[in-house]
Enzyme design. Structure first.
Site, PDB file in Angstrom:
ATOM      1  N   THR A  77      -4.793  11.579   2.220  1.00 39.65           N
ATOM      2  CA  THR A  77      -4.861  11.492   3.691  1.00 39.65           C
ATOM      3  C   THR A  77      -3.443  11.482   4.259  1.00 39.65           C
ATOM      4  O   THR A  77      -3.171  12.118   5.281  1.00 39.65           O
ATOM      5  CB  THR A  77      -5.595  10.210   4.158  1.00 39.65           C
ATOM      6  OG1 THR A  77      -6.728   9.997   3.338  1.00 39.65           O
ATOM      7  CG2 THR A  77      -6.013  10.291   5.604  1.00 39.65           C
ATOM      8  N   GLY A  82      -2.687   4.176   3.978  1.00 42.29           N
ATOM      9  CA  GLY A  82      -3.954   4.686   3.441  1.00 42.29           C
ATOM     10  C   GLY A  82      -3.706   5.458   2.171  1.00 42.29           C
ATOM     11  O   GLY A  82      -2.668   5.294   1.519  1.00 42.29           O
ATOM     12  N   ASN A 112      -8.873  -2.108   3.173  1.00 41.34           N
ATOM     13  CA  ASN A 112      -8.780  -3.158   2.144  1.00 41.34           C
ATOM     14  C   ASN A 112      -8.214  -4.476   2.674  1.00 41.34           C
ATOM     15  O   ASN A 112      -8.613  -5.551   2.227  1.00 41.34           O
ATOM     16  CB  ASN A 112      -7.998  -2.651   0.926  1.00 41.34           C
ATOM     17  CG  ASN A 112      -6.576  -2.296   1.240  1.00 41.34           C
ATOM     18  OD1 ASN A 112      -6.259  -1.952   2.381  1.00 41.34           O
ATOM     19  ND2 ASN A 112      -5.712  -2.387   0.267  1.00 41.34           N
ATOM     20  N   GLU A 140       2.589   4.553   4.151  1.00 40.78           N
ATOM     21  CA  GLU A 140       2.422   3.585   3.047  1.00 40.78           C
ATOM     22  C   GLU A 140       1.172   4.031   2.306  1.00 40.78           C
ATOM     23  O   GLU A 140       0.066   3.903   2.831  1.00 40.78           O
ATOM     24  CB  GLU A 140       2.235   2.168   3.599  1.00 40.78           C
ATOM     25  CG  GLU A 140       3.429   1.614   4.357  1.00 40.78           C
ATOM     26  CD  GLU A 140       4.608   1.293   3.449  1.00 40.78           C
ATOM     27  OE1 GLU A 140       4.448   1.231   2.220  1.00 40.78           O
ATOM     28  OE2 GLU A 140       5.718   1.122   3.991  1.00 40.78           O
ATOM     29  N   GLU A 175       8.678  -0.785   5.293  1.00 42.67           N
ATOM     30  CA  GLU A 175       8.304  -1.765   6.312  1.00 42.67           C
ATOM     31  C   GLU A 175       8.894  -3.105   5.905  1.00 42.67           C
ATOM     32  O   GLU A 175       9.445  -3.243   4.813  1.00 42.67           O
ATOM     33  CB  GLU A 175       6.780  -1.868   6.401  1.00 42.67           C
ATOM     34  CG  GLU A 175       6.126  -0.582   6.852  1.00 42.67           C
ATOM     35  CD  GLU A 175       4.615  -0.690   6.991  1.00 42.67           C
ATOM     36  OE1 GLU A 175       4.003  -1.514   6.299  1.00 42.67           O
ATOM     37  OE2 GLU A 175       4.054   0.060   7.801  1.00 42.67           O
ATOM     38  N   THR A 180      -3.059   8.613  -0.547  1.00 48.19           N
ATOM     39  CA  THR A 180      -2.009   9.636  -0.613  1.00 48.19           C
ATOM     40  C   THR A 180      -2.477  10.978  -0.066  1.00 48.19           C
ATOM     41  O   THR A 180      -1.738  11.650   0.667  1.00 48.19           O
ATOM     42  CB  THR A 180      -1.508   9.756  -2.070  1.00 48.19           C
ATOM     43  OG1 THR A 180      -0.876   8.512  -2.405  1.00 48.19           O
ATOM     44  CG2 THR A 180      -0.506  10.882  -2.244  1.00 48.19           C
ATOM     45  N   CYS A 228      -3.222  -1.934  -2.877  1.00 50.95           N
ATOM     46  CA  CYS A 228      -2.369  -0.822  -3.319  1.00 50.95           C
ATOM     47  C   CYS A 228      -1.386  -1.259  -4.410  1.00 50.95           C
ATOM     48  O   CYS A 228      -0.924  -0.454  -5.199  1.00 50.95           O
ATOM     49  CB  CYS A 228      -1.613  -0.258  -2.125  1.00 50.95           C
ATOM     50  SG  CYS A 228      -0.745  -1.527  -1.200  1.00 50.95           S
TER      51      CYS A 228
HETATM   52  P1  NDP Z   1      -7.849   6.560   3.720  1.00 52.27           P
HETATM   53  O1  NDP Z   1      -6.654   7.391   3.507  1.00 52.27           O
HETATM   54  O2  NDP Z   1      -9.179   7.154   3.426  1.00 52.27           O
HETATM   55  O3  NDP Z   1      -7.927   6.046   5.228  1.00 52.27           O
HETATM   56  C1  NDP Z   1      -6.894   5.330   5.852  1.00 52.27           C
HETATM   57  C2  NDP Z   1      -7.037   5.438   7.358  1.00 52.27           C
HETATM   58  O4  NDP Z   1      -6.815   6.793   7.750  1.00 52.27           O
HETATM   59  C3  NDP Z   1      -8.432   5.091   7.867  1.00 52.27           C
HETATM   60  O5  NDP Z   1      -8.328   4.481   9.134  1.00 52.27           O
HETATM   61  C4  NDP Z   1      -9.076   6.457   7.991  1.00 52.27           C
HETATM   62  O6  NDP Z   1     -10.151   6.454   8.880  1.00 52.27           O
HETATM   63  C5  NDP Z   1      -7.904   7.259   8.529  1.00 52.27           C
HETATM   64  N1  NDP Z   1      -7.995   8.716   8.329  1.00 52.27           N
HETATM   65  C6  NDP Z   1      -8.746   9.407   7.445  1.00 52.27           C
HETATM   66  N2  NDP Z   1      -8.512  10.732   7.571  1.00 52.27           N
HETATM   67  C7  NDP Z   1      -7.577  10.869   8.549  1.00 52.27           C
HETATM   68  C8  NDP Z   1      -6.915  11.999   9.144  1.00 52.27           C
HETATM   69  N3  NDP Z   1      -7.157  13.254   8.749  1.00 52.27           N
HETATM   70  N4  NDP Z   1      -6.019  11.765  10.126  1.00 52.27           N
HETATM   71  C9  NDP Z   1      -5.748  10.514  10.536  1.00 52.27           C
HETATM   72  N5  NDP Z   1      -6.346   9.403  10.016  1.00 52.27           N
HETATM   73  C10 NDP Z   1      -7.245   9.594   9.034  1.00 52.27           C
HETATM   74  O7  NDP Z   1      -7.595   5.240   2.881  1.00 52.27           O
HETATM   75  P2  NDP Z   1      -8.605   4.082   2.596  1.00 52.27           P
HETATM   76  O8  NDP Z   1      -9.053   3.491   3.891  1.00 52.27           O
HETATM   77  O9  NDP Z   1      -9.621   4.570   1.623  1.00 52.27           O
HETATM   78  O10 NDP Z   1      -7.648   2.985   1.908  1.00 52.27           O
HETATM   79  C11 NDP Z   1      -7.373   2.956   0.564  1.00 52.27           C
HETATM   80  C12 NDP Z   1      -6.038   3.619   0.266  1.00 52.27           C
HETATM   81  O11 NDP Z   1      -5.018   2.984   1.018  1.00 52.27           O
HETATM   82  C13 NDP Z   1      -5.635   3.447  -1.187  1.00 52.27           C
HETATM   83  O12 NDP Z   1      -5.128   4.668  -1.677  1.00 52.27           O
HETATM   84  C14 NDP Z   1      -4.521   2.409  -1.134  1.00 52.27           C
HETATM   85  O13 NDP Z   1      -3.609   2.492  -2.194  1.00 52.27           O
HETATM   86  C15 NDP Z   1      -3.898   2.708   0.183  1.00 52.27           C
HETATM   87  N6  NDP Z   1      -3.165   1.546   0.676  1.00 52.27           N
HETATM   88  C16 NDP Z   1      -1.799   1.576   0.658  1.00 52.27           C
HETATM   89  C17 NDP Z   1      -1.066   0.455   1.050  1.00 52.27           C
HETATM   90  C18 NDP Z   1       0.431   0.480   1.056  1.00 52.27           C
HETATM   91  O14 NDP Z   1       1.006  -0.395   1.702  1.00 52.27           O
HETATM   92  N7  NDP Z   1       1.096   1.385   0.376  1.00 52.27           N
HETATM   93  C19 NDP Z   1      -1.737  -0.782   1.464  1.00 52.27           C
HETATM   94  C20 NDP Z   1      -3.168  -0.688   1.474  1.00 52.27           C
HETATM   95  C21 NDP Z   1      -3.844   0.435   1.078  1.00 52.27           C
HETATM   96  P3  NDP Z   1     -11.652   6.282   8.311  1.00 52.27           P
HETATM   97  O15 NDP Z   1     -11.623   5.192   7.285  1.00 52.27           O
HETATM   98  O16 NDP Z   1     -12.395   5.903   9.489  1.00 52.27           O
HETATM   99  O17 NDP Z   1     -12.000   7.607   7.707  1.00 52.27           O
END
Ligand code: NDP
Length: 478
Positions: free
Chosen positions: A228, A224, A148, A246, A458, A226, A280
């Site tokens: 994941t 990412g 995002n 996060e 952070e 929750t 998020c």
């Molecule tokens: P994901 O959890 O799907 O992915 C996040 C990252 O993790 C991506 O690089 C993804 O790779 C990678 N990933 C996926 N599976 C694994 C695994 N088993 N082990 C290690 N890495 C893995 O999140 P999204 O990309 O869909 O992002 C949206 C989410 O992020 C929302 O829930 C949002 O709220 C949260 N978010 C939280 C923030 C915060 O600061 N609290 C800020 C921004 C977003 P790939 O995409 O290549 O599968």
């Protein structure tokens, strides 16, 4: 355009044969390919980081801060390119990519350069001894980021991590690899010592999970979703890696009767729909006090419907496309569910767009009323341009609703009485609450969530603390 991994100071082709198509969310067109890296690629990146760590970690803070400034200068010189790549890769409006993504990516490096210059150890005197506290690097870090805010969040991790003397391997989301590649180009151009920052493209299950579970990784910083996050925590636990998570949020905007309606409407709309609701921190549950409800709704809907949904590259666009067809289906699924849960769609549907955008991932900003505050649509993270509005009468009721989710990331309160705003904010169980504003960030302040929204903080000294090991040497005088 075929991207490459960046390992040990070189752009390298991955070891496997498979690639990931990179699509433009607004058109569905494939415009690049990213490597589907294998565990062998992850191994080489970690090896390069491990090799570089002792020398890099042994440099003094001032010298590392100068490297961060050089990276900031390099990014700044490509500011407009960052904005347009980010807009193309994520589907967000160019104006947002410029003022938020490009801006913060440069600022993150400059900010942490200054923080590192100011950062000092501590001394604690006892009657017979002195304690010398120093902050040593942790070692090799795995930095995993979502789609995002791609460069914004990657730079927010890389800068403090390397600034504190760690070396890192980055794994950006497979959906948005473009600006991570640009950062590697900048790092290469400025001549950062090889192996300090490495990048492996690929998917989460392959590259991501190999990285976080690798024996030779000392810390994991993950942003990412929750679910994941819980897999990442499980993979990192056996080796007791230092871990920062996060995660997702379901944040409330609480609108009190005494608010300034004009600025509140603007703030609540921005908080609900910025980046198509894919932040998020977005306030996707809007709690409005009885006495102002009707007036608020009328003006709020007017403001929502006045937003321009369209081509992300147009300067006048307020909302662009969602990240992927799969994500659009998820968001549409929640809108259908809202109807089943008794909700009324007050505004929404699909925007009317030119033919060339017909294969993009489009949905109009959607407002739902009539949902129970316990419904799935009101308590689960939708992560799209969809908000639910709920009515309340007493402050305590609003606090109860705001706390009634598994998440605890953020929230906002809109009021003319700052004391009352503070009181309510103090009762909301989240890591951050804004009063009469939203996403107003001082980078020195802590950022992070409670409950299922994450572990750790952070920002400023919290980032420096996470990316280091505080070590005490106690010397007895005599
Ligand atoms: P994901 O959890 O799907 O992915 C996040 C990252 O993790 C991506 O690089 C993804 O790779 C990678 N990933 C996926 N599976 C694994 C695994 N088993 N082990 C290690 N890495 C893995 O999140 P999204 O990309 O869909 O992002 C949206 C989410 O992020 C929302 O829930 C949002 O709220 C949260 N978010 C939280 C923030 C915060 O600061 N609290 C800020 C921004 C977003 P790939 O995409 O290549 O599968």
């Amino acid at each position: 355009m075929d991207l490459m991994n960046y390992i040990g100071g070189k752009f390298e082709r991955h070891s496997g044969e498979k690639w990931l198509d990179v699509e433009e969310p607004s058109t569905g067109n494939v415009f690049a390919r990213a490597p589907l890296s294998t565990p062998a690629d992850v191994d080489s990146a970690i090896l390069a980081a491990r090799k570089a760590q002792p020398k890099w970690g042994g440099m003094d803070g001032e010298e590392r801060a100068r490297w961060l400034d050089r990276i900031a200068d390099g990014l700044e010189s490509r500011y407009e390119e960052i904005a347009s790549l980010e807009s193309k890769d994520t589907g967000k409006p160019i104006s947002l990519a410029r003022t938020v993504d490009a801006h913060r990516s440069v600022v993150n490096f400059r900010f942490f350069a200054d923080e590192i210059r100011r950062h000092e150890g501590e001394i604690f005197e006892m009657a017979d001894s002195t304690n010398f506290v120093s902050y040593r690097p942790v070692g090799v870090g795995a930095l995993i980021t979502p789609w995002n805010l791609p460069l914004y969040l990657l730079s927010w991790k890389v800068a403090p991590a390397i600034g504190m003397g760690n070396t890192v391997v980055c794994k950006p989301s497979e959906l948005t690899p473009m600006t991570a590649n640009l950062l590697m180009e900048v790092i290469h151009e400025v001549g950062l010592p090889e192996g300090v920052v490495n990048l492996v493209h690929g998917d989460g299950l392959g590259a991501g999970s190999s990285l976080v579970s690798h024996d030779d990784v000392d810390l994991v910083s993950f942003t990412g979703g929750t679910s994941t996050g819980s897999k990442v925590a499980e993979a990192a636990a056996p080796q007791f890696k230092k871990l920062s998570l996060e995660l997702g949020g379901k944040n409330s905007s609480i609108v009190l009767e005494d608010c300034d309606i004009e600025s509140t409407i603007k703030g609540v709309v921005r908080s609900g729909f910025m980046n198509q609701g894919q932040v998020c921190l977005c306030g996707s549950r809007i709690l409005v006090q009885d006495g102002i409800y009707d007036e608020f709704m009328e003006r709020f809907i007017e403001e929502v419907e006045s937003m321009t949904v369209g081509d992300p590259s147009d300067e006048g666009t307020d909302l662009g496309a969602l990240i992927s067809a799969e994500h659009l289906r998820k968001v549409e699924g929640y809108i259908e569910l809202a109807k089943e849960e008794g909700g009324t769609i007050v505004t929404g549907g699909y925007p009317c767009l030119p033919e060339r955008l017909s294969n993009g991932n489009w949905i109009a900003p959607t407002v739902i009323t009539g949902l129970s505050v316990d419904s799935r649509c009101s308590t689960e993270e939708i992560f799209g341009p969809v908000v639910s509005v709920h009515r309340f009468s007493k402050d305590s009721e609003a606090i109860g609703i705001a706390n009634n989710t598994r998440y605890g990331l953020a929230g906002s309160v809109w009021t003319g009485d700052l004391e009352r705003g503070r009181r309510i904010a103090d009762s909301i169980h989240t890591g951050m609450v804004w009063v009469n504003t939203w996403l107003h960030r001082d980078l020195r302040a802590p950022f992070g969530g409670v409950k299922d929204s994450g572990v750790g903080r952070e920002g400023g000294k919290w980032s420096l603390g996470f990316f280091s090991e505080a070590t005490n040497v106690c010397v007895k005088h005599d």
